[in-house]
Design an enzyme around this catalytic site. Structure first.
Site, PDB file in Angstrom:
ATOM      1  N   GLU A 233       0.877  -1.005   0.009  1.00  0.00           N
ATOM      2  CA  GLU A 233       0.189   0.034   0.127  1.00  0.00           C
ATOM      3  C   GLU A 233       1.102   1.260   0.088  1.00  0.00           C
ATOM      4  OE1 GLU A 233      -3.320   0.320   0.105  1.00  0.00           O
ATOM      5  OE2 GLU A 233      -4.119  -1.443   0.453  1.00  0.00           O
TER       6      GLU A 233
ATOM      7  N   HIS B 251      -3.678  -2.696  -8.229  1.00  0.00           N
ATOM      8  CA  HIS B 251      -5.013  -3.322  -7.600  1.00  0.00           C
ATOM      9  C   HIS B 251      -6.075  -3.366  -8.802  1.00  0.00           C
ATOM     10  CE1 HIS B 251      -8.017  -3.690  -4.102  1.00  0.00           C
ATOM     11  NE2 HIS B 251      -7.610  -4.921  -4.719  1.00  0.00           N
TER      12      HIS B 251
ATOM     13  N   ASP C 159      -7.199   1.795  -7.902  1.00  0.00           N
ATOM     14  CA  ASP C 159      -5.911   1.945  -7.309  1.00  0.00           C
ATOM     15  C   ASP C 159      -4.702   1.263  -7.970  1.00  0.00           C
ATOM     16  OD1 ASP C 159      -7.212  -0.059  -5.671  1.00  0.00           O
ATOM     17  OD2 ASP C 159      -5.420   0.086  -4.450  1.00  0.00           O
TER      18      ASP C 159
END
Length: 183
Positions: A119, A157, A167
């Site tokens: 992330e 993603h 994203d």
């Protein structure tokens, strides 16, 4: 470029915040996919402990109205790269983090089974920092020393869940990342 080392599935020299939201991998499962995500809590706000709180299952639903709808989610990623380049690892690379959800890549479903999720603290339409690109390249280089992850196995993603996710978004500069990766 900083060399990062992996020891028993954990990056050395970074903050570890072990999440309860993971599953053991099958012993014969080849890890060959790296999924790049973004997250900010509340949306488009940076800093604070809210991302870690979510991944550890302790997000306070009263801290922000948005949190009421997500605080009970059981999600995690292997690592988070903050805006300043700080890395926090939540799940061993040897285990499945719960980052991909319903997903599909190269004819296979359930990408959590064979992927690593990173992330970036950010949003689809806000430029990422140089420090984030540099640390993503550093982590990727370390992963490639241990796992058979090739360039074609590094995706967003949005690439594995295109109906649900966008994203890391249009603000993510893949060419900048690839240039740093090849240094």
């Amino acid at each position: 470029m900083t060399n990062l080392n992996i020891n028993n599935g954990w990056l050395e020299g970074v903050e570890h915040q072990p999440s309860p939201h993971f599953t053991s991998r099958e012993h014969n499962e080849e890890i060959n996919l790296l999924v790049v995500h973004n997250i900010s809590l509340p949306p488009k706000q940076f800093g604070g402990s809210y991302i870690t709180d979510l991944f550890l299952g302790r997000l306070d639903p009263t801290a922000d109205p948005y949190f009421e709808s997500i605080y009970q989610l059981q999600v995690s990623a292997h690592c988070l790269i903050r805006r300043d380049g700080q890395i926090i690892q939540y799940v061993s690379f040897e285990d499945k983090a719960w980052h991909a959800g319903v997903s599909h890549f190269n004819g296979r479903d359930k990408c959590n089974d064979f992927s690593i999720g990173i992330e970036l603290e950010g949003a689809d339409d806000i430029p990422y920092t140089f420090e984030q690109y540099q640390q993503l390249a550093n982590i990727t280089n370390a992963l490639q020393q241990v796992y058979p992850i090739v360039k074609e196995g590094i995706v967003g993603h949005c690439d594995i869940a295109p109906e649900r996710k966008t994203d890391p978004g249009e603000a993510f500069d893949w060419q900048k990342f690839y240039q740093l990766l090849s240094v």
